[in-house]
Scaffold this motif. Structure first.
Motif, short mmCIF file in Angstrom:
data_model
loop_
_atom_site.label_atom_id
_atom_site.label_comp_id
_atom_site.label_asym_id
_atom_site.label_seq_id
_atom_site.Cartn_x
_atom_site.Cartn_y
_atom_site.Cartn_z
N SER A 154 0.83 -1.21 0.00
CA SER A 154 0.00 0.00 0.00
C SER A 154 0.86 1.25 0.00
CB SER A 154 -0.93 0.01 1.21
OG SER A 154 -1.80 -1.08 1.20
N GLY A 155 1.87 1.25 0.86
CA GLY A 155 2.78 2.39 0.88
C GLY A 155 3.51 2.56 -0.43
N LEU A 156 3.90 1.45 -1.02
CA LEU A 156 4.61 1.50 -2.29
C LEU A 156 3.69 2.03 -3.40
CD1 LEU A 156 7.47 0.80 -3.18
CD2 LEU A 156 6.65 -1.47 -3.82
N ALA A 157 2.42 1.64 -3.37
CA ALA A 157 1.47 2.11 -4.39
C ALA A 157 1.29 3.61 -4.33
CB ALA A 157 0.13 1.40 -4.21
N THR A 158 1.08 4.15 -3.14
CA THR A 158 0.85 5.58 -3.02
C THR A 158 2.11 6.38 -3.32
OG1 THR A 158 1.21 5.37 -0.62
CG2 THR A 158 -1.06 5.34 -1.39
N GLN A 159 3.26 5.89 -2.87
CA GLN A 159 4.51 6.58 -3.16
C GLN A 159 4.81 6.57 -4.65
OE1 GLN A 159 7.41 4.54 -0.78
NE2 GLN A 159 6.30 4.95 1.13
N SER A 160 4.61 5.42 -5.29
CA SER A 160 4.92 5.29 -6.71
C SER A 160 3.97 6.12 -7.55
CB SER A 160 4.84 3.82 -7.13
OG SER A 160 5.78 3.05 -6.41
N SER A 161 2.70 6.18 -7.15
CA SER A 161 1.75 6.98 -7.89
C SER A 161 2.10 8.46 -7.80
CB SER A 161 0.34 6.75 -7.36
OG SER A 161 -0.60 7.51 -8.06
N ALA A 162 2.52 8.90 -6.62
CA ALA A 162 2.90 10.29 -6.44
C ALA A 162 4.11 10.66 -7.29
CB ALA A 162 3.19 10.57 -4.96
N SER A 163 4.98 9.67 -7.57
CA SER A 163 6.17 9.93 -8.37
C SER A 163 5.96 9.56 -9.84
CB SER A 163 7.36 9.14 -7.82
OG SER A 163 7.12 7.74 -7.92
N ASN A 164 4.67 9.36 -10.22
CA ASN A 164 4.29 9.07 -11.61
C ASN A 164 4.79 7.71 -12.11
OD1 ASN A 164 2.92 11.54 -12.02
ND2 ASN A 164 4.89 12.57 -12.31
N SER A 165 5.05 6.78 -11.19
CA SER A 165 5.42 5.42 -11.60
C SER A 165 4.18 4.54 -11.52
CB SER A 165 6.53 4.89 -10.69
OG SER A 165 6.92 3.59 -11.09
N ARG A 167 3.22 2.08 -13.29
CA ARG A 167 3.45 0.65 -13.49
C ARG A 167 3.67 -0.06 -12.16
NH1 ARG A 167 8.40 -1.79 -17.16
NH2 ARG A 167 7.62 -3.92 -17.34
N VAL A 168 4.46 0.54 -11.29
CA VAL A 168 4.71 -0.04 -9.97
C VAL A 168 3.45 0.03 -9.12
CG1 VAL A 168 6.03 0.21 -7.84
CG2 VAL A 168 7.18 0.42 -10.05
N ALA A 169 2.76 1.17 -9.16
CA ALA A 169 1.54 1.32 -8.37
C ALA A 169 0.49 0.30 -8.79
CB ALA A 169 1.01 2.74 -8.51
N ASP A 170 0.32 0.11 -10.09
CA ASP A 170 -0.67 -0.85 -10.57
C ASP A 170 -0.32 -2.27 -10.13
OD1 ASP A 170 -1.95 1.25 -11.77
OD2 ASP A 170 -1.35 0.74 -13.81
N MET A 198 -6.27 10.26 -9.34
CA MET A 198 -7.49 9.59 -9.79
C MET A 198 -7.21 8.18 -10.30
SD MET A 198 -10.80 9.79 -10.33
CE MET A 198 -11.28 11.52 -10.42
N HIS A 199 -6.16 7.99 -11.09
CA HIS A 199 -5.88 6.67 -11.64
C HIS A 199 -5.71 5.63 -10.54
CE1 HIS A 199 -4.21 3.51 -14.18
NE2 HIS A 199 -3.23 3.40 -13.30
N LEU A 200 -4.98 5.99 -9.49
CA LEU A 200 -4.74 5.05 -8.40
C LEU A 200 -6.05 4.71 -7.69
CD1 LEU A 200 -2.30 3.64 -6.92
CD2 LEU A 200 -2.53 5.43 -5.21
N ARG A 201 -6.87 5.71 -7.44
CA ARG A 201 -8.14 5.48 -6.77
C ARG A 201 -9.06 4.61 -7.61
NH1 ARG A 201 -9.87 11.29 -6.42
NH2 ARG A 201 -11.80 10.42 -5.56
N GLU A 202 -9.09 4.88 -8.91
CA GLU A 202 -9.93 4.07 -9.80
C GLU A 202 -9.47 2.61 -9.83
OE1 GLU A 202 -9.73 6.00 -13.55
OE2 GLU A 202 -11.14 7.59 -13.01
N GLN A 203 -8.16 2.39 -9.86
CA GLN A 203 -7.65 1.02 -9.86
C GLN A 203 -7.97 0.31 -8.56
OE1 GLN A 203 -7.14 0.37 -13.21
NE2 GLN A 203 -5.47 -0.89 -12.43
N ALA A 204 -7.86 1.00 -7.45
CA ALA A 204 -8.18 0.39 -6.15
C ALA A 204 -9.65 -0.02 -6.11
CB ALA A 204 -7.86 1.37 -5.02
N ALA A 205 -10.55 0.85 -6.59
CA ALA A 205 -11.97 0.52 -6.61
C ALA A 205 -12.25 -0.64 -7.57
CB ALA A 205 -12.78 1.75 -7.01
N PHE A 206 -11.55 -0.66 -8.70
CA PHE A 206 -11.72 -1.75 -9.66
C PHE A 206 -11.40 -3.10 -9.01
CE2 PHE A 206 -9.56 -4.58 -12.72
CZ PHE A 206 -10.62 -4.85 -13.57
N TRP A 207 -10.28 -3.18 -8.30
CA TRP A 207 -9.90 -4.45 -7.70
C TRP A 207 -10.80 -4.82 -6.53
CZ3 TRP A 207 -7.73 -7.43 -10.77
CH2 TRP A 207 -6.75 -7.00 -11.67
#
Length: 354
Positions: A154-165, A167-170, A198-207
């Motif tokens: 979870s920490g890795l997803a939010t950190q990676s999304s904030a840094s525009n990575s 692929r790692v967040a997904d 938004m992309h991260l939130r949408e992916q979390a809801a999708f899963w």
């Protein structure tokens, strides 16, 4: 006798540890127990290894929808019930396929690719498969529990999304979704309702919808009730449509009829038609007749056209013949023409002769 029993216990324990290790080829393979938390352990490797695969195993949800692998080597020599070697250094070698499961394993292996201090890939694969590390060293971590794994990812997803990575967040969110712990549902729900991109939130809801069953359904319901952002709420009908809980159809029906946002009603109508069969037909008819927004009515006509032809064609003919809104009738005529159904063509010829 006691000495023999001790020897047997030690032997069985050793075999159990070995059985839990993956079969990894084309690598320098090491095994290490985590020291401290998983985060601390991974950070230590990030500072000490230029190129490395890290892997660990956790319990997965029953009926997880992860295909075991793709991009495989020749399978004719395999005798372990798996389908080949998963080539870790190839870019396109995992996918999510609903309903497929190539082994009876109920665990997943979470794989982390390190490159000069950065985590650049996260990949979940089913436990029990052979792995080809492509010449990169591989360290197998023992002693990782599911809750700690979820916290780390979870920490890795939010950190990676904030840094525009992304692929790692997904990859992190996908991996979380398989974990057989309620903490995974909570983590995905927390991310979906956060201020993350938004992309991260949408992916979390999708899963939540695809993987988490009844728990995911309840989490999506809570999201739908407290979220006011239209752009995010428009995506929720699709997430409900992917959920296995019987209540998901009723939730789509409620959104289609009563949601305040026309865009949300449109999406709910469309995905209701994909999921709910005859229940959807009544909702679509009601929307075409009663919804105050023409765009919603037109979306309902399109959704009606996606039903099986024996259901959709008579309904479209009825709309084209009786609806008082010219834009809605035009939409019905268009989709009748696109159906290429003999009944539709006969009706259109009849209209042209009038």
């Amino acid at each position: 006798m006691n000495k023999y029993l001790v020897a047997i216990v030690i032997c069985v324990s050793t075999l159990t540890v070995l059985a839990q290790q993956p079969k990894v080829s084309n690598t320098q393979f090491n095994v290490e127990a985590i020291g401290g938390t998983l985060t601390v352990t991974v950070d230590r490797f990030r500072h000490s290894a230029e190129q490395l695969w890290l892997g660990y195993e956790v319990a997965a949800l029953p009926q997880s929808h992860l295909s075991t692998c793709s991009n495989w080597s020749d399978t004719s020599q395999m005798d372990d019930g798996c389908c080949g070697e998963y080539r870790l250094e190839e870019n396109n070698n995992y996918s999510m396929n609903r309903g497929e499961r190539a082994s009876s394993e109920q665990n997943i292996v979470v794989l982390l690719r390190l490159d000069h201090g950065q985590i650049v890939k996260i990949r979940p694969v089913m436990a029990g498969c052979r792995l080809d590390a492509g010449g990169v060293p591989f360290t197998w971590l023992t002693g990782v529990n599911p809750e700690e794994s979820v916290t780390f990812l979870s920490g890795l997803a939010t950190q990676s999304s904030a840094s525009n990575s992304s692929r790692v967040a997904d990859g992190a969110l996908l991996s979380i979704s398989y974990h057989a712990t309620p903490e995974a549902t909570r983590a995905l729900s927390d991310i979906a309702s956060s201020t993350a991109p938004m992309h991260l939130r949408e992916q979390a809801a999708f899963w939540l919808g695809v993987q988490r069953g009844h728990e995911g359904f309840l989490a999506l319901q809570a999201l739908e009730k407290k979220t006011t952002e239209t752009a995010f709420r428009e995506k929720l009908p699709f997430d409900f449509s992917q959920n296995s809980d019987p209540g998901a159809e009723d939730e789509l029906l409620r959104m289609a009829k009563f949601d305040a946002e026309p865009k949300v009603r449109e999406q709910a109508l469309f995905w209701l038609a994909q999921k709910a069969g005859k229940k959807a037909t009544a909702a679509l008819r009601d929307a075409i007749q009663d919804d105050p927004e023409t765009d919603v009515k037109k979306k309902a006509v399109f959704a009606l056209s996606q039903l099986p032809k024996d259901e959709s064609v008579p309904q479209l003919i009825h709309v084209a013949d009786t609806n008082s809104n010219p834009a809605v009738r035009k939409e019905a005529f268009f989709w009748l023409g696109q159906s290429h159904d003999p009944r539709a063509l006969a009706y259109l010829e009849q209209v042209l002769r009038r």
